[in-house]
Write a protein that holds these residues in place. Sequence first.
Motif, PDB file in Angstrom:
ATOM      1  N   ALA A   1      17.666  -7.057  -6.158  1.00  0.00           N
ATOM      2  CA  ALA A   1      17.286  -7.148  -7.569  1.00  0.00           C
ATOM      3  C   ALA A   1      18.455  -7.613  -8.417  1.00  0.00           C
ATOM      4  O   ALA A   1      19.623  -7.441  -8.050  1.00  0.00           O
ATOM      5  N   GLY A   2      18.109  -8.183  -9.570  1.00  0.00           N
ATOM      6  CA  GLY A   2      19.142  -8.600 -10.500  1.00  0.00           C
ATOM      7  C   GLY A   2      18.553  -9.096 -11.796  1.00  0.00           C
ATOM      8  O   GLY A   2      17.346  -9.335 -11.909  1.00  0.00           O
ATOM      9  N   CYS A   3      19.431  -9.258 -12.784  1.00  0.00           N
ATOM     10  CA  CYS A   3      19.045  -9.727 -14.108  1.00  0.00           C
ATOM     11  C   CYS A   3      19.801 -11.016 -14.428  1.00  0.00           C
ATOM     12  O   CYS A   3      20.963 -11.172 -14.056  1.00  0.00           O
ATOM     13  N   SER A   4      19.130 -11.933 -15.110  1.00  0.00           N
ATOM     14  CA  SER A   4      19.747 -13.184 -15.532  1.00  0.00           C
ATOM     15  C   SER A   4      20.223 -13.983 -14.299  1.00  0.00           C
ATOM     16  O   SER A   4      19.426 -14.261 -13.406  1.00  0.00           O
ATOM     17  N   MET A   5      21.512 -14.297 -14.183  1.00  0.00           N
ATOM     18  CA  MET A   5      21.995 -14.996 -12.989  1.00  0.00           C
ATOM     19  C   MET A   5      21.805 -14.134 -11.741  1.00  0.00           C
ATOM     20  O   MET A   5      21.559 -14.644 -10.650  1.00  0.00           O
ATOM     21  N   GLY A   6      21.893 -12.814 -11.899  1.00  0.00           N
ATOM     22  CA  GLY A   6      21.597 -11.913 -10.788  1.00  0.00           C
ATOM     23  C   GLY A   6      20.144 -12.011 -10.369  1.00  0.00           C
ATOM     24  O   GLY A   6      19.814 -11.854  -9.192  1.00  0.00           O
ATOM     25  N   GLY A   7      19.258 -12.268 -11.329  1.00  0.00           N
ATOM     26  CA  GLY A   7      17.850 -12.477 -11.010  1.00  0.00           C
ATOM     27  C   GLY A   7      17.625 -13.758 -10.228  1.00  0.00           C
ATOM     28  O   GLY A   7      16.787 -13.817  -9.323  1.00  0.00           O
TER      29      GLY A   7
END
Length: 251
Positions: free
Chosen positions: A135-141
Amino acid sequence: MIKKFKIYITPFQISTTIHLYLPQEYQQSHELYPVIYMFDGHNLFSDYDATYGKSLNMEKFLNQYSQKMIVVGIECNHEENRRLIEYCPYYVNHSLLGEIKGEGDQLIKWIVYELKPYIDEHYRTDISRDATMIAGCSMGGLMALYAVSCYNRYFSKAACLSPSIGVGFELLKKDAQDSQMDENTKIFMSWGSDESRNKTGLAYATSRYLELSYLYTNKNVKTYPYLYVHGKHNEESWGQQLQIFMDYLWN
């Protein structure tokens, strides 16, 4: 319970901090726990550690959540634009960000071949694919989408919150089309209505997310494309989606 420890990222020859969540009953139980690997680990649990002073507040959520699990939060490299480079799986020449010689594939390989074995050796984990999520958000997404596509044999679930799909979109589409993916795969993809400057921008972003969802669905992969009304590109909005994506991915 949150533990922090340093670990060496071999391909980058640097150390980073792991922010590890263990269930409250971990010490008293003999259970094997599923594992979530998450990018930007410093933004997950503590407002003090978070880049912009606001975390996803995951510890509070997980302490009351019915499914008990371990979360391995991997802190990003904070030096200059290293996060952008390490969280991009492609070489791209972006109109706004410029040339990015992405090293994301090296980071995913390290997670799969070094970090995961370390976590499985030192903690009571369910090592199976069915019990492993990324899982991740923004570039992590974006990295989570790449990982579940190209390293699908290791990850059965992915939560991709406001993934930066505009960075290498055509390459991401090609990976979604070409990768061998198990039908027992679930992907949660969200984007906020207030992330775009206007309705035209929102329509364009939505069309791209739905195009990706369609490509995955054609491979019999289950997807949940979710437009978060009034959602912004920040930890507060992403933290408010915890219940939604956890229920979808684990039930």
